[in-house]
Design a protein around this motif. Structure first.
Motif, PDB file in Angstrom:
ATOM      1  N   THR A 276       0.922  -1.126   0.106  1.00 12.19           N
ATOM      2  CA  THR A 276      -0.052  -0.111   0.118  1.00 12.19           C
ATOM      3  C   THR A 276       1.012   1.248  -0.168  1.00 12.19           C
ATOM      4  O   THR A 276       1.705   1.390   0.753  1.00 12.19           O
ATOM      5  CB  THR A 276      -0.844  -0.128   1.352  1.00 12.19           C
TER       6      THR A 276
ATOM      7  N   THR B  56      -2.237   4.549  -3.715  1.00 14.31           N
ATOM      8  CA  THR B  56      -3.330   3.673  -3.486  1.00 14.31           C
ATOM      9  C   THR B  56      -4.440   4.670  -2.543  1.00 14.31           C
ATOM     10  O   THR B  56      -5.543   4.645  -2.782  1.00 14.31           O
ATOM     11  CB  THR B  56      -2.801   2.392  -2.759  1.00 14.31           C
TER      12      THR B  56
ATOM     13  N   LEU C 299      -8.142   5.784  -3.007  1.00  8.87           N
ATOM     14  CA  LEU C 299      -9.226   5.587  -1.990  1.00  8.87           C
ATOM     15  C   LEU C 299      -9.749   7.051  -1.611  1.00  8.87           C
ATOM     16  O   LEU C 299     -10.943   7.183  -1.340  1.00  8.87           O
ATOM     17  CB  LEU C 299      -8.407   5.137  -0.696  1.00  8.87           C
TER      18      LEU C 299
ATOM     19  N   PRO D 134      -9.475  -3.176   0.570  1.00  9.46           N
ATOM     20  CA  PRO D 134      -8.420  -2.553  -0.402  1.00  9.46           C
ATOM     21  C   PRO D 134      -6.966  -2.975  -0.083  1.00  9.46           C
ATOM     22  O   PRO D 134      -5.863  -2.149   0.201  1.00  9.46           O
ATOM     23  CB  PRO D 134      -8.522  -0.911  -0.191  1.00  9.46           C
TER      24      PRO D 134
ATOM     25  N   VAL E 130      -5.424  -4.097  -5.592  1.00 10.97           N
ATOM     26  CA  VAL E 130      -5.151  -2.606  -6.212  1.00 10.97           C
ATOM     27  C   VAL E 130      -4.410  -3.049  -7.527  1.00 10.97           C
ATOM     28  O   VAL E 130      -3.288  -3.692  -7.271  1.00 10.97           O
ATOM     29  CB  VAL E 130      -4.577  -1.829  -5.294  1.00 10.97           C
TER      30      VAL E 130
ATOM     31  N   LEU F 260      -9.110  -0.260  -8.491  1.00  9.24           N
ATOM     32  CA  LEU F 260      -9.373  -1.338  -7.306  1.00  9.24           C
ATOM     33  C   LEU F 260     -10.151  -2.345  -7.794  1.00  9.24           C
ATOM     34  O   LEU F 260     -11.164  -2.037  -8.638  1.00  9.24           O
ATOM     35  CB  LEU F 260     -10.258  -0.298  -6.150  1.00  9.24           C
TER      36      LEU F 260
ATOM     37  N   ASP G 209     -11.394   1.779   5.499  1.00 13.46           N
ATOM     38  CA  ASP G 209     -10.552   1.423   4.517  1.00 13.46           C
ATOM     39  C   ASP G 209      -9.000   1.685   4.661  1.00 13.46           C
ATOM     40  O   ASP G 209      -8.262   0.825   4.370  1.00 13.46           O
ATOM     41  CB  ASP G 209     -11.013   2.244   3.329  1.00 13.46           C
TER      42      ASP G 209
ATOM     43  N   ALA H  39      -6.158  -1.204   4.463  1.00 14.27           N
ATOM     44  CA  ALA H  39      -5.265  -1.120   3.353  1.00 14.27           C
ATOM     45  C   ALA H  39      -3.857  -1.228   3.840  1.00 14.27           C
ATOM     46  O   ALA H  39      -2.752  -1.797   3.381  1.00 14.27           O
ATOM     47  CB  ALA H  39      -5.446   0.155   2.808  1.00 14.27           C
TER      48      ALA H  39
END
Length: 281
Positions: A102, A106, A110, A173, A178, A187, A201, A205
């Motif tokens: 992540t 990313t 989000l 996520p 991803v 996503l 989220d 993540a």
């Protein structure tokens, strides 16, 4: 490859040039279909998978992909059909690679998602310290393992932390969901969308356990700070930091439950989340 999928693909798109199994998904099976210049993904749902933290609902994914059409945040949905093995979704293949961790890109994706309003009905997740602890307790109920005992002895004391506004959530996520398409992020695997605090989220993540489960190293503290720089809402980040002990405790409880079911990787994931819990303020 189930015969029903091959028959549908041939009837709808012509004789496939290639069927390639896709890796990454832990609940459902997916294949990359190439016909001429067009690439598609066939995703076959396993109706026996799914739980309260990560539901596995094909209709929810269909509705979400339709809602996000044209945003660039999700694959372009084409169709779905029922088989004896479960529902199958068909969507356009996204060129790119699954992310290795992540990162800030990313988090930017989000943030884009979180300003949208879902036009369909999705589950609502409630995020307070008490509710996160209650969710964890559900996973620990009936477990007589070392992991469960440790968590019960070290449950964080709930504090009064106000939740943020409800936003559109991916729900899962993790890096494996991803796709890095150039500088952008798309996503995938939308089987557990939700509506609730954006920190939900962020916690998934950034979860050390979810990195380990997918064969990745947990983020260092420095890497987490760098990733969060991609998220534009400082109030959400501050709220996530305050809620971290409860998110880590809940995820550790989830991992303890999964490990007790015989999924060995979750024992390692439990240790990774436990280390983060011990380091949490």
């Amino acid at each position: 490859m189930p015969d029903a999928l091959q028959a549908f693909a041939t009837q709808t798109y012509g004789t496939p040039q290639e069927w390639r199994p896709l890796s990454g998904g832990r609940s459902n099976r997916s294949w990359h279909l190439r016909v001429g210049a067009d690439d598609r993904v066939f995703k076959l749902f396993d109706p026996t998978r799914g739980n309260s933290l990560f539901p596995n609902e094909a209709p929810a994914e269909v509705s979400t992909l339709k809602t996000l059409h044209g945003t660039g945040l999700a694959p372009e949905f084409e169709t779905s059909f029922e088989t004896r093995c479960g529902m199958c979704l068909v969507y356009r293949y996204v060129e790119g690679e699954r992310t290795a961790t992540t990162d800030a890109a990313t988090m930017r994706a989000l943030a884009r998602l979180h300003i949208l309003k879902p036009t369909m009905t999705v589950r609502r997740v409630c995020i307070t310290p008490e509710e996160l602890l209650q969710e964890g307790m559900v996973f620990l109920s009936g477990l007589a393992t070392y992991e469960a005992g440790w968590l019960l002895r070290h449950m964080p004391e709930p504090e009064d932390i106000a939740t943020g506004p409800d936003v559109f959530l991916h729900g899962d996520p993790v890096p494996a969901n991803v796709i890095a398409a150039g500088s952008e992020r798309v996503l995938i695997d939308w089987q557990c969308p939700a509506y609730g605090d954006a920190t939900a989220d962020l916690a998934i993540a950034l979860s050390p356990a979810m990195h380990v489960v997918y064969g990745m190293e947990p983020l260092t503290r420095e890497a987490e700070v760098k990733a969060l720089q991609g998220y534009s809402d400082t109030e959400t980040i501050a709220r996530y930091q305050a809620l971290k002990p409860y998110y880590h405790w809940r995820m550790a409880a989830y991992c303890a439950w999964k490990a007790a079911q015989g999924e060995a990787v979750y024992a390692q994931a439990f240790e990774a989340e436990l280390n983060a819990l011990r380091d949490a303020p």
